[in-house]
Design a protein around this motif. Structure first.
Motif, short mmCIF file in Angstrom:
data_model
loop_
_atom_site.label_atom_id
_atom_site.label_comp_id
_atom_site.label_asym_id
_atom_site.label_seq_id
_atom_site.Cartn_x
_atom_site.Cartn_y
_atom_site.Cartn_z
N CYS A 1 78.95 64.92 53.00
CA CYS A 1 79.87 64.24 52.38
C CYS A 1 79.82 62.60 53.03
N ASN A 2 79.96 61.60 52.09
CA ASN A 2 79.62 60.21 52.41
C ASN A 2 80.68 59.47 51.97
N VAL A 3 81.29 58.76 52.85
CA VAL A 3 82.58 58.08 52.55
C VAL A 3 82.56 56.69 53.03
N ASP A 4 83.05 55.51 51.92
CA ASP A 4 82.86 54.22 52.17
C ASP A 4 84.55 53.80 52.68
N LEU A 5 84.86 53.32 53.91
CA LEU A 5 86.12 53.24 54.24
C LEU A 5 86.42 51.91 55.11
N ARG A 6 87.36 51.47 55.38
CA ARG A 6 87.86 50.46 55.85
C ARG A 6 88.93 50.84 57.27
N LEU A 7 88.54 50.46 58.42
CA LEU A 7 89.48 50.95 59.67
C LEU A 7 90.76 50.04 59.52
N ARG A 8 91.61 50.51 60.26
CA ARG A 8 92.83 49.86 60.58
C ARG A 8 92.40 48.59 61.30
N PHE A 9 93.08 47.30 61.24
CA PHE A 9 92.81 45.93 61.96
C PHE A 9 91.42 45.62 61.74
N SER A 10 90.75 45.98 60.72
CA SER A 10 89.50 45.48 60.29
C SER A 10 89.48 45.01 58.93
N GLN B 1 86.06 56.85 66.22
CA GLN B 1 87.20 56.35 65.51
C GLN B 1 87.39 57.03 64.14
N VAL B 2 86.33 57.35 63.57
CA VAL B 2 86.52 58.12 62.17
C VAL B 2 85.65 59.40 62.21
N GLN B 3 86.36 60.44 61.85
CA GLN B 3 85.43 61.94 61.79
C GLN B 3 85.76 62.41 60.35
N LEU B 4 84.41 62.75 59.76
CA LEU B 4 84.42 63.50 58.60
C LEU B 4 83.96 64.96 58.65
N VAL B 5 85.00 65.96 58.44
CA VAL B 5 84.68 67.10 58.70
C VAL B 5 84.58 68.02 57.42
N GLU B 6 83.47 68.56 57.51
CA GLU B 6 83.04 69.54 56.20
C GLU B 6 83.15 70.90 56.55
N SER B 7 83.65 71.65 55.29
CA SER B 7 84.04 73.01 55.42
C SER B 7 83.55 73.47 53.88
N SER C 1 84.69 71.12 51.04
CA SER C 1 85.62 69.92 51.26
C SER C 1 85.37 69.24 52.42
N CYS C 2 85.76 67.96 52.59
CA CYS C 2 85.28 67.01 53.37
C CYS C 2 86.65 66.36 53.77
N ALA C 3 87.21 66.27 55.14
CA ALA C 3 88.28 65.40 55.37
C ALA C 3 88.00 64.48 56.22
N ALA C 4 88.56 63.42 56.15
CA ALA C 4 88.47 62.17 56.97
C ALA C 4 89.55 61.85 57.78
N SER C 5 89.29 61.58 58.93
CA SER C 5 90.39 61.54 60.23
C SER C 5 90.35 60.42 60.76
N GLY C 6 91.20 59.65 61.34
CA GLY C 6 90.91 58.47 62.36
C GLY C 6 91.95 57.47 61.94
N SER C 7 91.61 56.02 62.39
CA SER C 7 92.48 55.02 62.16
C SER C 7 91.76 54.36 60.74
N ILE C 8 92.17 55.07 59.86
CA ILE C 8 91.59 54.60 58.40
C ILE C 8 92.90 53.76 57.61
N ALA C 9 92.30 52.60 57.19
CA ALA C 9 93.36 51.75 56.53
C ALA C 9 93.03 52.16 55.03
N GLU C 10 91.90 52.24 54.50
CA GLU C 10 91.74 52.34 53.00
C GLU C 10 90.14 53.07 52.67
N ILE C 11 90.46 54.04 51.91
CA ILE C 11 89.04 54.77 51.59
C ILE C 11 88.63 54.36 49.97
#
Length: 121
Positions: free
Chosen positions: A95-104, A1-7, A21-31
């Protein structure tokens, strides 16, 4: 559901610069907080830098004045600008990210796959 891709990792000489750089993708509601860690084989993973939602930053003493963490909320990205690199900065950076998924309502922590930074002459 969530990917963190570093480059941005690679091999550089002492004194040179590198930008991760680190890009987060997926069903993310809030980082929330975003961080960079690093790890050398045989040692514990070390927290290098943190940036909060209010853009407050914190660094491990060994990189203060040389590294700068930043975030782009529109792109769900966190960056680490590394200058005046030293051989002791050689490590795999995560990279390390705290986030909340949509509908969660749950806040969870996610890790990137890691990118190698080697500082050597």
């Amino acid at each position: 559901q969530v990917q963190l891709v570093e480059s941005g990792g690679g091999l550089v000489q002492p004194g040179e610069s590198l930008r991760l750089s680190c890009a987060a993708s997926g069903s993310i509601a809030e980082i929330y907080d975003m961080r960079w860690y690093r790890q050398v084989p045989g040692k514990q993973r070390e927290l290098v830098a943190t940036i909060t939602t209010s853009f407050i930053t914190d660094y491990v003493d060994s990189v203060k004045g040389r590294f700068t963490i930043s975030r782009d909320n529109a792109k769900n990205m966190v960056n680490l600008q590394m200058s005046s690199l030293k051989p002791e900065d050689t490590a795999v950076y995560y990279c390390n990210v705290d986030l909340r998924l949509r509908f969660s309502s749950l806040r969870r922590t996610y890790w990137g796959q890691g990118t190698q930074v080697t500082v050597s002459s």
